[in-house]
Design a protein around this motif. Structure first.
Motif, PDB file in Angstrom:
ATOM      1  N   ALA A  15       0.883  -1.107  -0.263  1.00  8.78           N
ATOM      2  CA  ALA A  15      -0.040   0.029  -0.131  1.00  8.78           C
ATOM      3  C   ALA A  15       0.881   1.410   0.128  1.00  8.78           C
ATOM      4  N   CYS A  16       0.352   2.227  -0.536  1.00 12.25           N
ATOM      5  CA  CYS A  16       1.455   3.479  -0.557  1.00 12.25           C
ATOM      6  C   CYS A  16       1.015   4.259   0.707  1.00 12.25           C
ATOM      7  N   PRO A  17       1.908   5.127   1.280  1.00 12.48           N
ATOM      8  CA  PRO A  17       1.733   5.882   2.493  1.00 12.48           C
ATOM      9  C   PRO A  17       0.624   6.863   2.408  1.00 12.48           C
ATOM     10  N   SER A  18       0.251   7.321   1.063  1.00  6.64           N
ATOM     11  CA  SER A  18      -0.903   8.171   0.820  1.00  6.64           C
ATOM     12  C   SER A  18      -0.392   9.495   0.833  1.00  6.64           C
ATOM     13  N   CYS A  19      -1.192  10.602   0.168  1.00  4.03           N
ATOM     14  CA  CYS A  19      -0.720  11.923   0.158  1.00  4.03           C
ATOM     15  C   CYS A  19      -1.911  12.688  -0.498  1.00  4.03           C
ATOM     16  N   SER A  20      -1.714  14.086  -0.741  1.00  2.00           N
ATOM     17  CA  SER A  20      -2.903  14.793  -1.228  1.00  2.00           C
ATOM     18  C   SER A  20      -3.397  14.216  -2.342  1.00  2.00           C
ATOM     19  N   ARG A  21      -2.645  13.606  -3.087  1.00  2.00           N
ATOM     20  CA  ARG A  21      -3.218  12.876  -4.511  1.00  2.00           C
ATOM     21  C   ARG A  21      -4.074  11.853  -4.342  1.00  2.00           C
ATOM     22  N   GLN A  22      -4.207  11.271  -3.258  1.00  2.00           N
ATOM     23  CA  GLN A  22      -4.926  10.081  -3.144  1.00  2.00           C
ATOM     24  C   GLN A  22      -6.377  10.197  -3.515  1.00  2.00           C
ATOM     25  N   GLU A  23      -6.959   9.231  -4.163  1.00  2.00           N
ATOM     26  CA  GLU A  23      -8.342   9.327  -4.648  1.00  2.00           C
ATOM     27  C   GLU A  23      -9.587   8.664  -3.745  1.00  2.00           C
ATOM     28  N   VAL A  28      -2.767  -2.132  -3.152  1.00  5.23           N
ATOM     29  CA  VAL A  28      -3.662  -1.155  -3.161  1.00  5.23           C
ATOM     30  C   VAL A  28      -3.118   0.275  -2.992  1.00  5.23           C
ATOM     31  N   ILE A  29      -3.118   0.846  -4.002  1.00  3.94           N
ATOM     32  CA  ILE A  29      -2.432   2.333  -4.245  1.00  3.94           C
ATOM     33  C   ILE A  29      -3.474   3.639  -4.397  1.00  3.94           C
ATOM     34  N   GLY A  30      -2.902   4.535  -3.723  1.00  7.57           N
ATOM     35  CA  GLY A  30      -4.120   5.675  -3.847  1.00  7.57           C
ATOM     36  C   GLY A  30      -4.086   6.489  -5.094  1.00  7.57           C
ATOM     37  N   CYS A  31      -3.382   6.401  -6.057  1.00 11.18           N
ATOM     38  CA  CYS A  31      -3.456   7.169  -7.370  1.00 11.18           C
ATOM     39  C   CYS A  31      -2.837   6.578  -8.526  1.00 11.18           C
ATOM     40  N   LYS A  32      -2.719   7.203  -9.532  1.00  9.91           N
ATOM     41  CA  LYS A  32      -2.038   6.449 -10.697  1.00  9.91           C
ATOM     42  C   LYS A  32      -0.649   6.684 -10.818  1.00  9.91           C
TER      43      LYS A  32
END
Ligand code: SF4
Length: 371
Positions: free
Chosen positions: A268-276, A301-305
Motif C-alpha cells: 500500500a502507498c503511504p498516501s498523500c494529497s493525491r490520493q483518490e 492497493v495504491i492511492g492514485c495512478k
C-alpha cells in the motif's frame, strides 16, 4: 523479479512433534503462553488463538508438578506441537515427557547431578522428543559474568557450549539452541559465533524485547539481520503483548524477507494529497477483514495512478485508485473498474474468490500428483 539472495546455513534437521526444525524445513514461528498453566481452559484458548494466527510451535512454562499435570491435559486438547519450559527440576521434565511434550526447554547444566541429566536425556530419547538449550544474557552463570565482566557474545557462546557438550557426551543430538539477549548487537554477535560452532538448528529471539512497537523494531532488526545472513531455523518474537501478536510479527518478518508466506502480503502507498480515496482507512479495514486468510497472495492497493499501475502489475490483485471508479489488475493485467466508495467490499470479494481459485488449483495438483 529479484532473486532472493538469502542462503540458509545448513543445519541438522530435528523434530518438534509434527514440525521439523532446521535443514530444509521452513523457518518456524513460535510463541509462548502467558496464562497460568494450571488454568487449562485459558491456556488452551490462548494456544488456539495463536494456532489461528498460524503459529507452528507453542511453549508453555511448567514451574511445578501441578503445572505438569495441567500440561498433560492441555496436550490432549490442542494439536500444535508443545515445548515444555522447565527450569532446574528434572522430575518435571520426566513428567511432561510422559504427558506428551514434543520438546523440553531445559538447560542440561542446570539440572544437577549427572544421573539426573542422564534420566532426562533417556526420557527424551525414549519418547522421541527434542530439547532446546536456552541461554539468556540475563541469567548468565556467575563465573562467566566474572570472567567476561558483562554479558558478551563470547560469554553467551561459552555458556551455550557447556550445555551442548553435556548432550554431545551423552550422544544426544536432537536439540536446538538459543542465545538470547535484549540488546540487538549482543544478540547478533552471540548467534553469529554460535552458528560457526555447531550445526544444530538455532532458535532466534531478542529476549525481553519490550513493548509492542519498540520490541517489534528491535526484533525485526536483530532477527532480520541474522536471517539475511542465513542464520536461524525457528524464532520467537518476545513482546510484552499478546502471543498471537508475536506470531503475526514473526510471520511479517519472514514474509518481508521472502522466507515464508502466510496470508496476504499487503502493498500500500503511504498516501498523500493525491490520493483518490482514504488509503489508510481502507487498508485498516482490509487488514481486519482478511486476517483469517492463510493462502499466500500479494494485494496492492495504491492511492492514485502515480505508482498504482507499477505495483499492480507485480501483484495477484492490484488496485489503482481513481474517482469515481478505480482500476483493478488481476495477475498483472488490467481487468475491470470498481466503485471507489465500495473498495473494501469489492476487494474482499475479489480476494476471497482468488483464494478459492488458488486452493482449488492446489487440490487438483495434489490429486494429479498422487494418481
Ligand atoms: S501513489 Fe499517489 S496517493 Fe499514494 S503516495 Fe504516491 S502520489 Fe500519493
Amino acid at each position: 523479479m529479484i532473486e532472493n539472495p538469502i542462503k540458509r546455513r545448513p543445519t541438522r534437521k530435528i523434530r518438534v512433534g509434527s514440525v521439523y526444525v532446521g535443514g530444509d524445513a521452513p523457518i518456524s514461528i513460535q510463541s509462548m503462553t502467558n496464562t497460568e498453566t494450571c488454568d487449562v481452559d485459558a491456556t488452551v484458548a490462548q494456544i488456539q488463538r495463536c494456532a489461528d494466527a498460524g503459529v507452528d510451535i507453542m511453549r508453555v512454562s511448567v514451574p511445578s508438578m501441578e503445572a505438569a499435570e495441567a500440561f498433560g491435559k492441555i496436550r490432549q486438547r490442542v494439536s500444535v506441537p508443545l515445548v515444555a519450559d522447565i527450569h532446574f527440576d528434572h522430575r518435571i521434565a520426566l513428567a511432561v515427557a510422559d504427558y506428551g511434550a514434543d520438546c523440553l526447554r531445559i538447560n542440561p547444566g542446570n539440572i544437577g547431578s549427572d544421573q539426573k541429566v542422564r534420566e532426562v536425556v533417556a526420557a527424551a530419547r525414549h519418547h522421541g522428543i527434542s530439547i532446546r538449550i536456552g541461554v539468556n544474557a540475563g541469567s548468565l552463570e556467575k563465573d562467566l559474568q566474572k570472567k567476561y565482566g558483562e554479558p558478551t557474545g563470547a560469554a553467551l557462546l561459552e555458556s551455550a557450549m557447556r550445555h551442548i557438550d553435556i548432550l554431545d557426551r551423552l550422544d544426544f543430538h536432537e536439540f536446538k539452541v538459543s542465545v538470547k539477549a535484549s540488546n540487538v548487537f549482543l544478540t547478533m554477535d552471540a548467534y553469529r559465533l554460535l552458528s560457526q560452532q555447531i550445526d544444530n538448528p538455532l532458535h532466534l529471539g531478542v529476549t525481553e524485547a519490550g513493548i509492542y512497537r519498540t520490541g517489534t523494531v528491535k526484533s525485526a532488526i536483530a532477527l532480520g539481520g541474522l536471517l539475511m545472513e542465513g542464520i536461524g531455523d525457528t524464532m520467537r518474537i518476545s513482546l510484552a503483548a499478546e502471543p498471537e501478536d508475536e506470531v503475526k510479527i514473526g510471520f511479517d518478518i519472514l514474509k518481508s524477507l521472502g522466507l515464508r508466506s502466510n496470508g496476504i502480503n499487503f502493498i500500500a502507498c503511504p498516501s498523500c494529497s493525491r490520493q483518490e480515496f482514504n488509503v489508510i482507512k481502507v487498508m485498516q479495514a482490509l487488514e481486519e477483514r482478511l486476517e483469517d486468510i492463510r493462502t499466500p497472495m500479494d494485494l496492492s492497493v495504491i492511492g492514485c495512478k502515480v505508482n498504482g499501475p507499477g505495483e499492480a502489475k507485480e501483484a495477484d490483485i492490484g488496485i489503482v485508485g481513481a474517482s469515481p471508479r478505480s482500476l483493478v489488475y488481476r495477475n498483472g493485467e488490467k481487468s475491470h473498474l470498481i466503485d471507489t466508495d465500495q473498495l473494501v467490499d469489492e476487494i474482499e470479494d475479489m480476494v476471497r474468490q482468488r483464494v478459492k481459485e488458488i486452493e482449488e488449483a492446489k487440490s487438483k495438483e495434489i490429486i494429479r500428483s498422487s494418481s
